[in-house]
Every structure is written in C-alpha cells, then in structure tokens.
Design an enzyme around this catalytic site. Sequence first.
Site, mmCIF file in Angstrom:
data_model
loop_
_atom_site.group_PDB
_atom_site.id
_atom_site.type_symbol
_atom_site.label_atom_id
_atom_site.label_comp_id
_atom_site.label_asym_id
_atom_site.label_seq_id
_atom_site.Cartn_x
_atom_site.Cartn_y
_atom_site.Cartn_z
ATOM 1 N N LYS A 17 -8.548 -0.453 6.421
ATOM 2 C CA LYS A 17 -8.800 -0.891 5.039
ATOM 3 C C LYS A 17 -7.801 -1.963 4.610
ATOM 4 O O LYS A 17 -8.147 -2.906 3.914
ATOM 5 C CB LYS A 17 -8.755 0.320 4.103
ATOM 6 C CG LYS A 17 -9.974 1.219 4.321
ATOM 7 C CD LYS A 17 -9.879 2.545 3.603
ATOM 8 C CE LYS A 17 -8.889 3.464 4.236
ATOM 9 N NZ LYS A 17 -9.002 4.874 3.907
ATOM 10 N N SER A 54 -7.229 4.639 10.098
ATOM 11 C CA SER A 54 -8.002 4.688 8.863
ATOM 12 C C SER A 54 -7.361 3.803 7.795
ATOM 13 O O SER A 54 -8.024 2.944 7.186
ATOM 14 C CB SER A 54 -8.074 6.149 8.396
ATOM 15 O OG SER A 54 -8.429 6.247 7.052
ATOM 16 N N ARG A 110 -13.961 14.145 8.861
ATOM 17 C CA ARG A 110 -12.627 14.711 9.161
ATOM 18 C C ARG A 110 -12.226 15.731 8.106
ATOM 19 O O ARG A 110 -11.631 16.764 8.408
ATOM 20 C CB ARG A 110 -11.587 13.575 9.205
ATOM 21 C CG ARG A 110 -11.666 12.724 10.465
ATOM 22 C CD ARG A 110 -10.848 11.455 10.313
ATOM 23 N NE ARG A 110 -9.451 11.708 10.066
ATOM 24 C CZ ARG A 110 -8.617 10.849 9.453
ATOM 25 N NH1 ARG A 110 -9.054 9.671 9.050
ATOM 26 N NH2 ARG A 110 -7.362 11.166 9.265
ATOM 27 N N ASP A 128 -15.016 3.988 8.411
ATOM 28 C CA ASP A 128 -13.899 4.886 8.068
ATOM 29 C C ASP A 128 -14.346 5.885 7.009
ATOM 30 O O ASP A 128 -13.998 7.064 7.059
ATOM 31 C CB ASP A 128 -12.704 4.072 7.559
ATOM 32 C CG ASP A 128 -11.619 4.994 7.009
ATOM 33 O OD1 ASP A 128 -11.046 5.743 7.806
ATOM 34 O OD2 ASP A 128 -11.384 4.988 5.785
ATOM 35 N N HIS A 177 0.851 -1.189 0.000
ATOM 36 C CA HIS A 177 0.000 0.000 0.000
ATOM 37 C C HIS A 177 0.885 1.236 0.000
ATOM 38 O O HIS A 177 1.838 1.320 0.762
ATOM 39 C CB HIS A 177 -0.885 0.014 1.258
ATOM 40 C CG HIS A 177 -1.673 1.266 1.402
ATOM 41 N ND1 HIS A 177 -2.817 1.512 0.677
ATOM 42 C CD2 HIS A 177 -1.469 2.371 2.170
ATOM 43 C CE1 HIS A 177 -3.285 2.705 0.994
ATOM 44 N NE2 HIS A 177 -2.489 3.235 1.903
HETATM 45 N N1 URA Z 1 -5.558 7.980 3.711
HETATM 46 C C1 URA Z 1 -6.497 7.270 4.368
HETATM 47 O O1 URA Z 1 -6.949 6.243 3.883
HETATM 48 N N2 URA Z 1 -6.926 7.716 5.575
HETATM 49 C C2 URA Z 1 -6.442 8.824 6.146
HETATM 50 O O2 URA Z 1 -6.853 9.170 7.245
HETATM 51 C C3 URA Z 1 -5.479 9.554 5.449
HETATM 52 C C4 URA Z 1 -5.051 9.111 4.225
#
Ligand code: URA
Length: 433
Positions: A187, A183, A168, A161, A82
């Site tokens: 994922k 966050s 956010r 999220d 990632h």
């Molecule tokens: N990328 C994400 O998936 N989450 C965040 O909080 C910031 C960047």
Amino acid sequence: MRVVDLIIKKKLGQELTKEEIHFLIDGYVKDEIPDYQISALLMAIAINGLTEQEQFFLTFEMLNSGDQIDLSSVEGIKADKHSTGGVGDKTTLVVAPLVASCGVKMAKMSGRGLGHTGGTLDKLEAIPNFRIALTDKEFLNQVRDISIAVVGQTGEIAPADKKLYALRDVTGTVESIGLIASSIMSKKLASGASHILLDVKVGDGAFMKDLNEARKLADAMVKIGNFAGKKVVAMLTDMDQPLGIAVGNSIEVIEAIETLKGNGPEDFNTLCIELASELLLMTEVSNTKEEAVKLVKEKINNGEALDKLRQMIRYQSGDERVIDDYSLFPSAKSIITIQSDVEGYVEKINTLEIGRAAMLLGAGRSNKDDEIDLAVGVKVFKKVGDKVNLGDVIAEIHANEKNIDVAIETIKAAYKISSQEVRKNQIILDIVS
Ligand code: URA
C-alpha cells in the site's frame, strides 16, 4: 501449476518462485482459487515464514493488483510517512505540515480507525466541512500548489491485499512478519512517494508488542522499500502508553494544533520533532540531524508549520477558523474528571484499555461500519513516571450519553500506580535504515 503442490511446497518450508506467487495471487483475486486453498497456504506461511525474495514478489503482486498514484507531474521531493497505528496517534497532523513547510511534498493517503486505534481521516473529519475525498486532479494540484494534501484512498489500492487481509483476519494468520511487511509496503509503494518514513509502534497499544519482533518487521519493510528503489527509514517508537494526552477525534486535532503552536505534550512533541527531522535528513533538505531539528523547531516557532495546516484545511474546504477557535469543533456534553485514590508514581497505563475506553464512548469503531462520535474521547494527564498525589486528576472523559460508567471504570483499571519512583518511557526506541 497446481495450487495444492504450492501449498505442500510451502508446508515443507521451501521457497516459492516469482511465477508461483503470481499464479497464486492472480488466481485468488480473479476468484479462480478458493478461500480454503489460500487459507491453507497462509497458514503454511504463518508457520514457516517468507524469505526476502518471497516478500518482494508478494509485495509487487499485491501492489500491481490495483491503482498506483503517479506523482511524476509534481516537482520536488515527494515523501510519505506511515504509522503502524496506536492510541492517540495524531502525528500526521503535525509532521506533514511541518515537513511541507520545509519544502518537501507530502502527498498522503490516510485511513480510518478500527478497534482501539484511531485513524487520521476520522480526525480530519472533526474539522467542519473538511473534504477527505479529492479527485486525483484536485489531489495533485493541491500538492503542487501548497506541498501538502491528506486524503482518503483514491482509486483502488492493492485489492489483492484487501482480500488476503480479510482472509488472514479470520484464519489466525495476521501475525506473520513477512505477510505484515508485504501488506503494509504494497500500500505504501502505491502512494508514489520516493522517500518513506515508517513509524513502527511498539508496546501494549500496538500491533507489535515486542521490540525484537518490531525490529524484524521494520527491517523487512525497509528491505522491500529499498528493493523497489525507495529510500525507507523505520523508527521504532513507544506505544506502551497513549501518545500525548488526547485520545479521540476533535480533542486530538486540538492537541495537534497546540503542538504546532509550540504547546504540545512533551512525548508527542518530541516524537513529531524526531519524525519530521528524520524526514528532512532522508530527503537531504538538511545535512545533519542538528540542522534538521533546528529547522523543524524554527518552523514551529515562526508559525509557518501552523500556517501550512491552515492552508491545507482551506484547500480541502474545511473551516480554517478552528485553528484559533476550538469551540468550532464538535464538543461533548460533559467532561468528567477521574481522580487518583492513591499516592505514588504511574508505573503503567494499559494502552489498549485506554483505546477501548475511548471506543466505548463512541470515539472509535468496533466494527468497520460503525458511526463514530467525533466529540468524545479520553485525556490522560498523568503519564508513566509522573508523581501522583491523592485526589490528583489523572484523566478525564469527554462524553455524550454512551457508556460513561464503564469508560470511567476501564480508565481507572488501566492505571497502575507504584509507591516506587518510575522511569519515564523513552519515545524513540530504535531506528532502522
Ligand atoms: N496493517 C496492514 O496494513 N497489514 C497487515 O498485515 C497488518 C497491519
């Protein structure tokens, strides 16, 4: 439990329990807790931070709010990589086939680009007919058969999220190490891989501008992953200039193919070899770094990694002839070169501005629902440390009608040329494991 008491608790810098975090996230996802209360909570978190325990619990709450990919029916080691995102980041298109050609299963879900950062899915769609939406069954079968699939999100991953991130974004609470780490990891853990390599970009074109902050984020994500029983390594890598030469969609895929043919730009090639060999080390396919690097280079030289990409394109219904015939990619009406009107050394390239120039040409989205133009983009030929003579081509744009003049001006302004010699950027800045 009362939401207001938990907001006050966090405002006082105290630690929330697992049950309290569950109460808050569950209530928010079910629309039982209003945005204004969660906004206040997020601000208290952004100011006071989250403890490690809170990060673990928040991650699992968000992970468990949605679907998770079950890769247990796929034999072998399942790995994922990632990137936190940057400009010209086409790494997945090289690293995934490289590692898959060494026998590791790469079952990868990727995303679309937004703002100055590109997304792997958009890039893949530059390949005519390429399908990014596979059913779960197709996805798993493909990984079983050829060890690689790169697709868009299947099912609904971490909806909590998604909802929190949107809030956010409009409440000034994106920038918080604990929130970002939870966050991203919620994922990543949903993707079902046992080994996760995180490429944490650092620099003016990245989310994390500062190496120390990036280290903290990397450390937090590694700890969350380990807590979940996963092997996680984070590499901190340079995003103080665009990665490689190409920034766009078609042109980035072409650059990735060239890299698999052994002709990649130096910085991008080095990064891909480092990431791929780290994945081979993590998954114990190789015992030493030297062995891993040797194997990766062998897979490039003998064409097996390129064949893996070709196979993936074929399985996902894309036109595999693109590997040998770049004219099959969408191409722009005009290519306009930008020459240097000074002599010296490239001291700095404002990465954000290069990303913005590509976006203005149509390669990226300023809003989530914008259509993108797969053909357009920017090539930056001169990189930090390079010598520039008067009249040298420093960059070129691949353009259709849109925003040509402003893109050229943006690129020119992004380059800072010095009369003094300048050191080249180091691509790997640190490794956290
Ligand atoms: N990328 C994400 O998936 N989450 C965040 O909080 C910031 C960047």
